[in-house]
Design an enzyme around this catalytic site. Structure first.
Site, PDB file in Angstrom:
ATOM      1  N   LYS A 281     -28.915  20.762  10.753  1.00  0.00           N
ATOM      2  CA  LYS A 281     -28.384  19.865  11.763  1.00  0.00           C
ATOM      3  C   LYS A 281     -26.877  19.687  11.251  1.00  0.00           C
ATOM      4  O   LYS A 281     -25.975  19.672  12.156  1.00  0.00           O
ATOM      5  CB  LYS A 281     -29.281  18.700  11.818  1.00  0.00           C
ATOM      6  CG  LYS A 281     -30.449  19.060  12.619  1.00  0.00           C
ATOM      7  CD  LYS A 281     -31.152  17.559  12.452  1.00  0.00           C
ATOM      8  CE  LYS A 281     -32.710  17.700  13.281  1.00  0.00           C
ATOM      9  NZ  LYS A 281     -33.249  16.442  13.255  1.00  0.00           N
ATOM     10  N   ILE A 282     -26.726  19.584  10.052  1.00  0.00           N
ATOM     11  CA  ILE A 282     -25.236  19.608   9.653  1.00  0.00           C
ATOM     12  C   ILE A 282     -25.154  20.658   8.362  1.00  0.00           C
ATOM     13  O   ILE A 282     -25.922  21.162   8.052  1.00  0.00           O
ATOM     14  CB  ILE A 282     -24.790  18.286   8.871  1.00  0.00           C
ATOM     15  CG1 ILE A 282     -25.606  17.942   7.676  1.00  0.00           C
ATOM     16  CG2 ILE A 282     -25.183  17.201  10.069  1.00  0.00           C
ATOM     17  CD1 ILE A 282     -25.209  16.788   6.883  1.00  0.00           C
TER      18      ILE A 282
END
Length: 311
Positions: free
Chosen positions: A280-281
């Site tokens: 997600k990051i």
């Protein structure tokens, strides 16, 4: 493995007349615990806002509008610092209540909730909201919903844009004015959702819960870079972070302000490092989590970074 000490901890110096930015720098000189995390978060948020190629997401959870924090969000929208807003339905409910002229009031947590019920006053910790506000809220929303075309299908963001277009102040009004999309994937879990259900009993207007996905994912696929400021957790946090999973990208800037613990397994307390495992990051992302009361940390963070941007 050899462990080395970092820079020395400096004793913070507080003096009369110092600015919020100067206070933040002193927190950085001390650099320990959540003071150090807040200083780090300010640096990340500043870089995210200075990055003209970054798409900036803002997640709004918790009861922030009743606590007087809604004006910060609407101001950030008008300054061009938010490109995509994801909120709980509760915050937007209270935003509408304020925008139609009703108010939240200072109260106390040390009171009889039974007596409050008898007086038709609702409590949000130490904030009071009389039932009368919801009577006006219902009349306003039913009027707005009544302007929707019978037999039409609208997205949640379309519904919120229609509401914001009828308001002169607040988050939804600013978003409508600046054409910033507001997503509220759990809108059913709010008074807005209940009012729409009431409207749907006598009208044929369908709100498509999936209709916002194409536009949101288009923003993710076309974003050169992306950053996120997450106030609280819950649905807004997950909706924002998971939006990148369909792409080969991830968020490159991330700041989380939360009061929840990570060791209980809940998303609201989950670290941003954990988000790296999901993709997600990015692995290289600059990220910081600040634990504490967001009604303190959000205004400090925003004030310090705005001061740096305008220096």
């Amino acid at each position: 493995m050899t462990i080395h000490c970092g820079d020395a901890v400096e004793q913070a110096e507080i003096r009369p007349g110092m600015t919020v930015g100067e206070l933040m720098d002193e927190l950085g000189r001390a650099g320990a615990y959540n003071a150090g995390s807040l200083w780090k978060a300010a640096g990340i948020y500043e870089r995210m806002l200075r990055d003209e190629e970054a798409t900036r997401f803002f997640g709004l959870a918790g009861a922030m509008v009743p606590a007087g924090m809604g004006g910060i969000v609407s101001d950030l929208i008008r300054r061009g610092h938010i490109d995509v807003l994801v909120s709980t339905g509760a915050n937007l409910t209270h935003d509408i209540i304020e925008a139609i002229g009703c108010r939240h009031y200072h109260g106390t947590a040390a009171c009889s909730d039974i007596e409050l019920r008898e007086e038709e006053i609702n409590r949000i910790y130490d904030v009071f909201l009389p039932n009368e506000a919801f009577i006006r809220f219902e009349a306003f929303l039913q009027d707005v919903f009544g302007e929707l075309e019978e037999g039409s299908v609208v997205s949640i963001s379309d519904l919120l844009r229609a509401i914001g277009g009828r308001l002169e102040s607040g988050i939804l009004a600013a978003a409508a004015e600046k054409e910033i999309p507001v997503y509220c994937p759990a809108i059913q879990d709010s008074m807005i959702g209940l009012q729409y259900w009431l409207f749907s009993q006598t009208h044929r207007v369908v709100v498509d819960a999936f209709a916002d996905m194409p536009a949101l994912l288009d923003r993710c696929f076309t974003a050169e870079r992306a950053g996120a400021l997450l106030v609280g957790g819950g649905v807004p946090k997950n909706y924002i972070l998971q939006s990148m999973l369909m792409t080969e990208k991830g968020f490159e800037y991330a700041v989380q302000l939360t009061g929840d613990r990570p060791d209980l397994g809940g998303l609201s307390g989950a670290t941003l490092d954990e988000a790296r495992s999901w993709g997600k990051i990015t692995e290289e992302a600059t990220a910081a989590t600040v634990y504490g009361d967001a009604t303190i940390n959000l205004p400090l963070l925003v004030a310090a970074v705005l001061e740096r941007l305008e220096a």
